[in-house]
Design a protein around this motif. Structure first.
Motif, PDB file in Angstrom:
ATOM      1  N   GLY A 357       0.812  -1.212   0.000  1.00  0.00           N
ATOM      2  CA  GLY A 357       0.000   0.000   0.000  1.00  0.00           C
ATOM      3  C   GLY A 357       0.839   1.254   0.000  1.00  0.00           C
ATOM      4  O   GLY A 357       2.045   1.244  -0.260  1.00  0.00           O
ATOM      5  N   ALA A 358       0.174   2.380   0.325  1.00  0.00           N
ATOM      6  CA  ALA A 358       0.849   3.681   0.302  1.00  0.00           C
ATOM      7  C   ALA A 358       2.029   3.689   1.261  1.00  0.00           C
ATOM      8  O   ALA A 358       1.970   3.156   2.362  1.00  0.00           O
ATOM      9  CB  ALA A 358      -0.137   4.782   0.661  1.00  0.00           C
ATOM     10  N   GLY A 359       3.116   4.306   0.831  1.00  0.00           N
ATOM     11  CA  GLY A 359       4.309   4.386   1.656  1.00  0.00           C
ATOM     12  C   GLY A 359       5.209   3.175   1.551  1.00  0.00           C
ATOM     13  O   GLY A 359       6.263   3.126   2.190  1.00  0.00           O
ATOM     14  N   ALA A 360       4.817   2.171   0.756  1.00  0.00           N
ATOM     15  CA  ALA A 360       5.632   0.970   0.616  1.00  0.00           C
ATOM     16  C   ALA A 360       6.920   1.288  -0.131  1.00  0.00           C
ATOM     17  O   ALA A 360       6.994   2.202  -0.929  1.00  0.00           O
ATOM     18  CB  ALA A 360       4.845  -0.111  -0.125  1.00  0.00           C
ATOM     19  N   SER A 361       7.969   0.487   0.142  1.00  0.00           N
ATOM     20  CA  SER A 361       9.257   0.720  -0.499  1.00  0.00           C
ATOM     21  C   SER A 361       9.384  -0.020  -1.820  1.00  0.00           C
ATOM     22  O   SER A 361      10.313   0.221  -2.579  1.00  0.00           O
ATOM     23  CB  SER A 361      10.388   0.289   0.437  1.00  0.00           C
ATOM     24  N   GLN A 362       8.480  -0.949  -2.103  1.00  0.00           N
ATOM     25  CA  GLN A 362       8.514  -1.716  -3.334  1.00  0.00           C
ATOM     26  C   GLN A 362       7.317  -1.342  -4.195  1.00  0.00           C
ATOM     27  O   GLN A 362       6.184  -1.360  -3.732  1.00  0.00           O
ATOM     28  CB  GLN A 362       8.484  -3.224  -3.036  1.00  0.00           C
ATOM     29  N   GLY A 363       7.567  -0.992  -5.446  1.00  0.00           N
ATOM     30  CA  GLY A 363       6.462  -0.635  -6.313  1.00  0.00           C
ATOM     31  C   GLY A 363       6.874  -0.576  -7.759  1.00  0.00           C
ATOM     32  O   GLY A 363       8.055  -0.698  -8.105  1.00  0.00           O
ATOM     33  N   SER A 364       5.906  -0.408  -8.620  1.00  0.00           N
ATOM     34  CA  SER A 364       6.158  -0.296 -10.047  1.00  0.00           C
ATOM     35  C   SER A 364       5.197   0.715 -10.638  1.00  0.00           C
ATOM     36  O   SER A 364       4.139   1.009 -10.073  1.00  0.00           O
ATOM     37  CB  SER A 364       5.991  -1.657 -10.739  1.00  0.00           C
ATOM     38  N   ALA A 365       5.573   1.258 -11.767  1.00  0.00           N
ATOM     39  CA  ALA A 365       4.735   2.221 -12.469  1.00  0.00           C
ATOM     40  C   ALA A 365       5.009   2.090 -13.949  1.00  0.00           C
ATOM     41  O   ALA A 365       6.064   1.590 -14.366  1.00  0.00           O
ATOM     42  CB  ALA A 365       5.016   3.644 -11.985  1.00  0.00           C
ATOM     43  N   GLY A 366       4.062   2.560 -14.747  1.00  0.00           N
ATOM     44  CA  GLY A 366       4.280   2.469 -16.182  1.00  0.00           C
ATOM     45  C   GLY A 366       3.174   3.136 -16.964  1.00  0.00           C
ATOM     46  O   GLY A 366       2.232   3.707 -16.409  1.00  0.00           O
ATOM     47  N   VAL A 367       3.312   3.058 -18.272  1.00  0.00           N
ATOM     48  CA  VAL A 367       2.337   3.615 -19.204  1.00  0.00           C
ATOM     49  C   VAL A 367       2.057   2.568 -20.268  1.00  0.00           C
ATOM     50  O   VAL A 367       2.988   2.020 -20.883  1.00  0.00           O
ATOM     51  CB  VAL A 367       2.858   4.897 -19.872  1.00  0.00           C
ATOM     52  N   LEU A 368       0.776   2.279 -20.480  1.00  0.00           N
ATOM     53  CA  LEU A 368       0.345   1.390 -21.557  1.00  0.00           C
ATOM     54  C   LEU A 368      -0.078   2.241 -22.740  1.00  0.00           C
ATOM     55  O   LEU A 368      -0.925   3.135 -22.600  1.00  0.00           O
ATOM     56  CB  LEU A 368      -0.826   0.521 -21.097  1.00  0.00           C
ATOM     57  N   ASP A 369       0.508   2.002 -23.906  1.00  0.00           N
ATOM     58  CA  ASP A 369       0.062   2.663 -25.134  1.00  0.00           C
ATOM     59  C   ASP A 369      -1.106   1.864 -25.699  1.00  0.00           C
ATOM     60  O   ASP A 369      -0.953   0.675 -26.015  1.00  0.00           O
ATOM     61  CB  ASP A 369       1.196   2.709 -26.156  1.00  0.00           C
ATOM     62  N   LEU A 370      -2.260   2.513 -25.838  1.00  0.00           N
ATOM     63  CA  LEU A 370      -3.462   1.831 -26.305  1.00  0.00           C
ATOM     64  C   LEU A 370      -4.055   2.623 -27.471  1.00  0.00           C
ATOM     65  O   LEU A 370      -4.982   3.414 -27.302  1.00  0.00           O
ATOM     66  CB  LEU A 370      -4.480   1.696 -25.167  1.00  0.00           C
ATOM     67  N   PRO A 371      -3.515   2.443 -28.684  1.00  0.00           N
ATOM     68  CA  PRO A 371      -3.987   3.194 -29.844  1.00  0.00           C
ATOM     69  C   PRO A 371      -5.491   3.022 -30.054  1.00  0.00           C
ATOM     70  O   PRO A 371      -6.042   1.936 -29.803  1.00  0.00           O
ATOM     71  CB  PRO A 371      -3.195   2.588 -31.009  1.00  0.00           C
ATOM     72  N   SER A 372      -6.153   4.069 -30.533  1.00  0.00           N
ATOM     73  CA  SER A 372      -7.607   4.048 -30.661  1.00  0.00           C
ATOM     74  C   SER A 372      -8.086   2.933 -31.583  1.00  0.00           C
ATOM     75  O   SER A 372      -9.167   2.370 -31.373  1.00  0.00           O
ATOM     76  CB  SER A 372      -8.102   5.397 -31.165  1.00  0.00           C
ATOM     77  N   HIS A 373      -7.301   2.566 -32.616  1.00  0.00           N
ATOM     78  CA  HIS A 373      -7.766   1.517 -33.542  1.00  0.00           C
ATOM     79  C   HIS A 373      -7.765   0.131 -32.902  1.00  0.00           C
ATOM     80  O   HIS A 373      -8.255  -0.813 -33.525  1.00  0.00           O
ATOM     81  CB  HIS A 373      -6.948   1.505 -34.844  1.00  0.00           C
ATOM     82  N   MET A 374      -7.252  -0.002 -31.680  1.00  0.00           N
ATOM     83  CA  MET A 374      -7.362  -1.282 -30.984  1.00  0.00           C
ATOM     84  C   MET A 374      -8.791  -1.609 -30.614  1.00  0.00           C
ATOM     85  O   MET A 374      -9.150  -2.772 -30.441  1.00  0.00           O
ATOM     86  CB  MET A 374      -6.515  -1.266 -29.704  1.00  0.00           C
ATOM     87  N   PHE A 375      -9.632  -0.589 -30.469  1.00  0.00           N
ATOM     88  CA  PHE A 375     -10.962  -0.787 -29.876  1.00  0.00           C
ATOM     89  C   PHE A 375     -12.095  -0.493 -30.874  1.00  0.00           C
ATOM     90  O   PHE A 375     -13.210  -0.231 -30.471  1.00  0.00           O
ATOM     91  CB  PHE A 375     -11.116   0.094 -28.647  1.00  0.00           C
ATOM     92  N   LYS A 376     -11.810  -0.517 -32.158  1.00  0.00           N
ATOM     93  CA  LYS A 376     -12.871  -0.284 -33.149  1.00  0.00           C
ATOM     94  C   LYS A 376     -13.810  -1.467 -33.205  1.00  0.00           C
ATOM     95  O   LYS A 376     -13.418  -2.593 -32.957  1.00  0.00           O
ATOM     96  CB  LYS A 376     -12.248  -0.030 -34.517  1.00  0.00           C
TER      97      LYS A 376
END
Length: 376
Positions: A357-376
């Motif tokens: 949870g919040a304040g933890a020393s272990q974590g990960s973060a990122g960004v997923l690229d999700l182009p609009s044509h994936m969801f047509k």
């Protein structure tokens, strides 16, 4: 800090940029959608640009022969985010101005951070820690610190005191028109006027709330409760409608831009409430599938009938509103998903997860690229 090894999901490996960053406590895109910030547990801010020369949209190909879409792998390693020292942890952030962020820390320091990491100090030291920062538009943000809520304008960064409080603040949300500010405490919610227009101060006795969200039309304030599900407060009538029977505390809420849908976490499937009936009684729209793990975070896509879901076991899913269809974009991973944020154009989904949870020393973060044509 080091780049993470590829996750189990091949789709995640193709679409995501992700990093180990220590404890990640909050995230937000700036108003331009070209920069995302992650508030870290050591008092720093990690900044990642959407100007990635190898984002998934660039690597997306459609075969002329059979129309099949493919995403090629990266040719170079994922670049690390920029790390900007801010203050004593925990730090809070919100988009501010046409680009960049307003960021505050536990010493009371308040700064603006540009997408390139340039820092400008607004307050060097205050009487108490910054407890919350919320933006209503590119030009207005509210900051709660040391028992005082102040309104900041992006043009000259001047502050005006709005309200005072003495209890521990659990949640804060300004109304879309910036005329009211909702404050959540243990056992009550206060709605304070943010303008000198004679508006009444309102109070509602409810269970502790750690998340508040106004409908974009400003009619309804939704409160996710630690016990008892959700409370919907109609500001004009002061009526409170309770939506109980959630198996877990509701810590995430998100309204659609037209105020017709409210997505909620705190259950073993997505619960999306529809306000189309016109009788004042919202109805649920079946979305996604029932599982055995609680949903921790929900975020509605800004332009499409899609919902991003984060789970306690680290899974991230994209579901279509009103259907059982789901796309798993992140497999089970260490740490519950603590935050999801769509970019304004809906083509990027930022996420973060921390073990403990919040304040933890272990974590990960990122960004997923999700182009609009994936969801047509």
């Amino acid at each position: 800090m080091s780049a993470m090894e590829a996750e189990v999901s091949p789709l995640f490996a193709l679409l995501a940029r992700h990093w180990r960053l220590g404890g990640v406590e909050a995230s937000a895109f700036d108003a331009s959608g070209m920069s995302v910030g992650f508030a870290l547990g050591d008092g720093t801010l990690a900044l990642a640009s959407m100007g990635d020369e190898e984002n998934a949209n660039v690597r997306w190909r459609v075969s002329i022969e059979n129309g099949r879409a493919t995403v090629s792998t990266r040719s170079r390693p994922v670049p690390p985010p920029a790390i900007v020292p801010i203050d004593v942890a925990p730090i809070r952030l919100a988009p501010f101005g046409d680009a960049g962020f307003l960021v505050g820390g536990a010493s009371g320091r308040l700064v603006t951070v540009a997408p390139d990491g340039a820092v400008r100090s607004l307050v060097d030291m205050d009487s108490g820690p910054v407890e919350a920062i919320c933006a209503t538009s590119r030009q207005v943000a509210f900051v709660a610190a040391g028992g005082l809520v102040a309104r900041y304008g992006a043009g000259d960064a001047t502050a005006r005191a709005i309200a005072r409080y003495e209890e521990p603040l659990r949640a804060m949300a300004p109304s879309p028109d910036a005329r009211h500010i909702a404050l959540g405490f243990d056992g009550r919610i206060a709605v304070e006027p943010a303008e000198d227009d004679g508006a009444a101060r309102l109070g509602f006795d409810l269970a502790a709330s750690r998340v508040l969200a106004w409908s974009p039309d400003g009619r309804i304030l939704a409160a996710g409760l630690d016990h008892g599900g959700i409370a919907l407060i109609e500001l004009e009538t002061r009526r409170v409608l309770r939506l109980p029977d959630y198996p877990a505390p509701v810590r995430s809420l998100d309204w659609s831009a037209d105020s017709r849908l409210l997505a909620t976490a705190g259950a073993f499937r997505a619960i999306v409430w529809s306000f189309d009936a016109g009788d004042g009684k919202p109805k649920t729209i079946e979305t996604g599938r029932v599982g055995f793990v609680a949903i921790t975070v929900v975020r509605l896509h800004p332009n499409r009938p899609l919902l991003a879901l984060g789970y306690e076991n680290g899974v991230i899913v994209i579901a279509r509103i009103g259907a059982r269809d789901e796309l798993v974009v992140r497999d089970p991973s260490p740490g519950a998903v603590g935050g999801l944020d769509w970019s304004p154009d809906g083509e990027h989904l930022a996420f973060h997860a921390s073990q403990g949870g919040a304040g933890a020393s272990q974590g990960s973060a990122g960004v997923l690229d999700l182009p609009s044509h994936m969801f047509k």
